[in-house]
Write a protein that holds these residues in place. Structure first.
Motif, short mmCIF file in Angstrom:
data_model
loop_
_atom_site.label_atom_id
_atom_site.label_comp_id
_atom_site.label_asym_id
_atom_site.label_seq_id
_atom_site.Cartn_x
_atom_site.Cartn_y
_atom_site.Cartn_z
N PHE A 160 0.84 -1.19 0.00
CA PHE A 160 0.00 0.00 0.00
C PHE A 160 0.88 1.24 0.00
O PHE A 160 1.90 1.30 0.70
CB PHE A 160 -0.90 0.02 1.24
N VAL A 161 0.48 2.24 -0.80
CA VAL A 161 1.23 3.50 -0.87
C VAL A 161 0.26 4.67 -1.05
O VAL A 161 -0.88 4.49 -1.49
CB VAL A 161 2.24 3.52 -2.05
N PHE A 162 0.74 5.85 -0.71
CA PHE A 162 0.04 7.07 -1.09
C PHE A 162 0.40 7.40 -2.54
O PHE A 162 1.47 7.00 -3.02
CB PHE A 162 0.46 8.23 -0.18
N PRO A 163 -0.47 8.10 -3.27
CA PRO A 163 -0.08 8.49 -4.63
C PRO A 163 1.17 9.37 -4.60
O PRO A 163 1.36 10.15 -3.67
CB PRO A 163 -1.30 9.28 -5.14
N GLY A 164 2.02 9.20 -5.61
CA GLY A 164 3.24 10.00 -5.65
C GLY A 164 4.21 9.51 -6.70
O GLY A 164 3.93 8.57 -7.45
N SER A 268 -10.73 5.17 6.35
CA SER A 268 -10.78 5.97 7.56
C SER A 268 -9.41 5.99 8.22
O SER A 268 -8.51 5.22 7.85
CB SER A 268 -11.81 5.39 8.54
N MET A 269 -9.25 6.83 9.23
CA MET A 269 -7.98 6.92 9.95
C MET A 269 -7.62 5.58 10.60
O MET A 269 -6.46 5.16 10.56
CB MET A 269 -8.06 8.02 11.01
N SER A 270 -8.62 4.89 11.17
CA SER A 270 -8.32 3.60 11.83
C SER A 270 -7.92 2.54 10.82
O SER A 270 -7.03 1.73 11.06
CB SER A 270 -9.52 3.13 12.66
N ASP A 271 -8.58 2.55 9.63
CA ASP A 271 -8.19 1.61 8.58
C ASP A 271 -6.78 1.91 8.08
O ASP A 271 -6.00 1.00 7.79
CB ASP A 271 -9.17 1.68 7.40
N LEU A 272 -6.47 3.19 7.99
CA LEU A 272 -5.15 3.60 7.52
C LEU A 272 -4.07 3.12 8.49
O LEU A 272 -3.00 2.69 8.06
CB LEU A 272 -5.10 5.13 7.38
N GLU A 273 -4.37 3.17 9.76
CA GLU A 273 -3.43 2.68 10.78
C GLU A 273 -3.09 1.21 10.53
O GLU A 273 -1.92 0.80 10.59
CB GLU A 273 -4.07 2.84 12.17
N ASN A 274 -4.09 0.42 10.19
CA ASN A 274 -3.86 -1.00 9.93
C ASN A 274 -3.10 -1.21 8.62
O ASN A 274 -2.22 -2.07 8.53
CB ASN A 274 -5.20 -1.75 9.87
N LYS A 278 1.63 -2.49 6.04
CA LYS A 278 2.10 -3.02 4.76
C LYS A 278 2.38 -1.87 3.78
O LYS A 278 1.94 -1.85 2.64
CB LYS A 278 1.10 -4.01 4.15
N MET A 279 3.10 -0.88 4.30
CA MET A 279 3.59 0.23 3.48
C MET A 279 5.11 0.21 3.50
O MET A 279 5.71 -0.15 4.52
CB MET A 279 3.12 1.58 4.04
N PRO A 280 5.77 0.58 2.39
CA PRO A 280 7.23 0.77 2.44
C PRO A 280 7.55 1.83 3.49
O PRO A 280 6.73 2.72 3.76
CB PRO A 280 7.58 1.26 1.03
N GLY A 281 8.75 1.75 4.06
CA GLY A 281 9.12 2.66 5.14
C GLY A 281 8.90 4.13 4.84
O GLY A 281 8.42 4.88 5.68
N CYS A 282 9.26 4.57 3.61
CA CYS A 282 9.12 6.00 3.29
C CYS A 282 7.66 6.43 3.37
O CYS A 282 7.34 7.52 3.84
CB CYS A 282 9.73 6.31 1.93
N HIS A 283 6.72 5.56 2.93
CA HIS A 283 5.29 5.90 2.97
C HIS A 283 4.73 5.72 4.38
O HIS A 283 3.82 6.44 4.78
CB HIS A 283 4.51 5.09 1.94
N ARG A 284 5.30 4.78 5.13
CA ARG A 284 4.91 4.66 6.53
C ARG A 284 5.32 5.93 7.28
O ARG A 284 4.64 6.40 8.18
CB ARG A 284 5.57 3.43 7.13
N GLY A 285 6.46 6.47 6.89
CA GLY A 285 6.88 7.76 7.43
C GLY A 285 5.93 8.87 7.03
O GLY A 285 5.66 9.79 7.82
N GLY A 286 5.38 8.80 5.80
CA GLY A 286 4.38 9.77 5.36
C GLY A 286 3.14 9.71 6.24
O GLY A 286 2.54 10.75 6.57
N TYR A 287 2.75 8.50 6.62
CA TYR A 287 1.60 8.33 7.52
C TYR A 287 1.92 8.95 8.89
O TYR A 287 1.07 9.61 9.50
CB TYR A 287 1.26 6.84 7.66
#
Length: 300
Positions: A160-164, A268-274, A278-287
């Motif tokens: 999972f990633v944010f657009p970019g 939602s924010m709670s779903d995003l937390e879960n 399964k995000m690469p570290g850079c996108h987990r840092g974005g979260y």
């Protein structure tokens, strides 16, 4: 500020810079200079491995293209004592290319390119470190947009990633440092590169999600995270979209770059937390940067 989140280096991240209140385009400037280019490694064998790895990759995939990228070289952050003065960040950017990125950051020997240092720029002086970008996009019904990467992409398939993507030197007419030495040209190109930081993230959201540009607010810059695995830096922005998640799902089916992902989620924010697990570290840092922004908003 560093937070390690698992034994898998692909999930770990470091926050290089955070501004939870967010910075508008007028609060972000760029110094584009060859002083922030990569320094060749003194080990000639290691340095030679860059071309060897690239040549091997090209043989496997003839469609690989060696495009130029902006290299992250640090920042200065100024917070004036006068409360009327807005905070301001100056990003230091050099020039690199995809070939050097593949041969340093993505090399199986990437850790050998690092220099032992607490200073991030010294530690990464021999790596390509192109500056990526990512957007935390909030819909009108207060959902956050997350993509699931295709299994055909080179890095982190299925994650999972944010657009970019990346800000692009070619968009502002840069192919090298030549021609920008005079003072007035330096000011002009710095201004153009700064604008590209914001233009490029809107472009990425439009191309990957399929929403029209006029449905998006002006991005605000919230910080830079770096994946611990292969020290890859990414600048993150927060953007509001005036469309509801159902409308966006329909537009996604005809997005220009939808081949890079298999599915769009509006969560939602709670779903995003879960999903962050399964995000690469850079996108987990974005979260993590987004969470700091949400906390700052609720505290103010």
């Amino acid at each position: 500020m560093e937070e390690k989140l698992s034994c898998d280096g692909g999930h770990e991240f470091k926050l290089l810079f955070s501004c939870p209140s967010g910075l508008s385009p007028s609060q972000v400037s760029v110094v584009f200079d060859e002083a922030y280019d990569r320094n060749p490694h003194p080990d000639h064998t290691l340095e030679k491995s860059i071309s060897e790895i690239w040549d091997a990759r090209v043989q496997q995939s003839s469609s690989l293209y060696n495009g130029t990228k902006f290299r992250y070289g640090g920042y200065n952050f100024n917070v004036e004592n006068d409360p009327k003065q807005q905070p301001h960040v100056s990003l230091h950017l050099g020039l690199t290319d995809y070939r050097t990125f593949v041969g340093t950051n993505l090399s199986p020997m990437w850790e050998r390119f690092l220099v032992p240092s607490e200073d991030d720029c010294i530690q990464c002086q021999h790596t390509s470190s192109p500056l990526g970008n990512g957007a935390v996009v909030e819909t009108s019904d207060r959902r956050i947009l997350v993509l699931q990467r295709s299994n055909k992409v080179g890095e982190f398939p299925g994650y999972f990633v944010f657009p970019g993507g990346h800000p692009e030197p070619q968009e502002v007419g840069i192919i090298s440092h030549e021609g920008f030495q005079e003072l007035n040209q330096c000011h002009m190109i710095n201004s153009k590169v700064s604008q590209e930081m914001f233009d490029s993230i809107v472009r990425e959201v439009v191309e990957e999600i399929g929403v029209p540009a006029d449905s998006l607010s002006s991005p605000i810059f919230i910080g830079i995270s770096r994946r611990v695995l292969n020290v890859r830096p990414t600048a993150f922005f927060f953007i509001k979209c005036n469309l509801r998640s159902e409308e966006i799902q329909q537009l996604y089916s005809s997005a220009q770059d939808s081949f890079e992902s298999t599915q769009l989620y509006a969560v939602s924010m709670s779903d995003l937390e879960n999903m962050a697990s399964k995000m690469p570290g850079c996108h987990r840092g974005g979260y993590a940067l987004y969470k700091l922004m949400v906390q700052d908003t609720s505290d103010s």
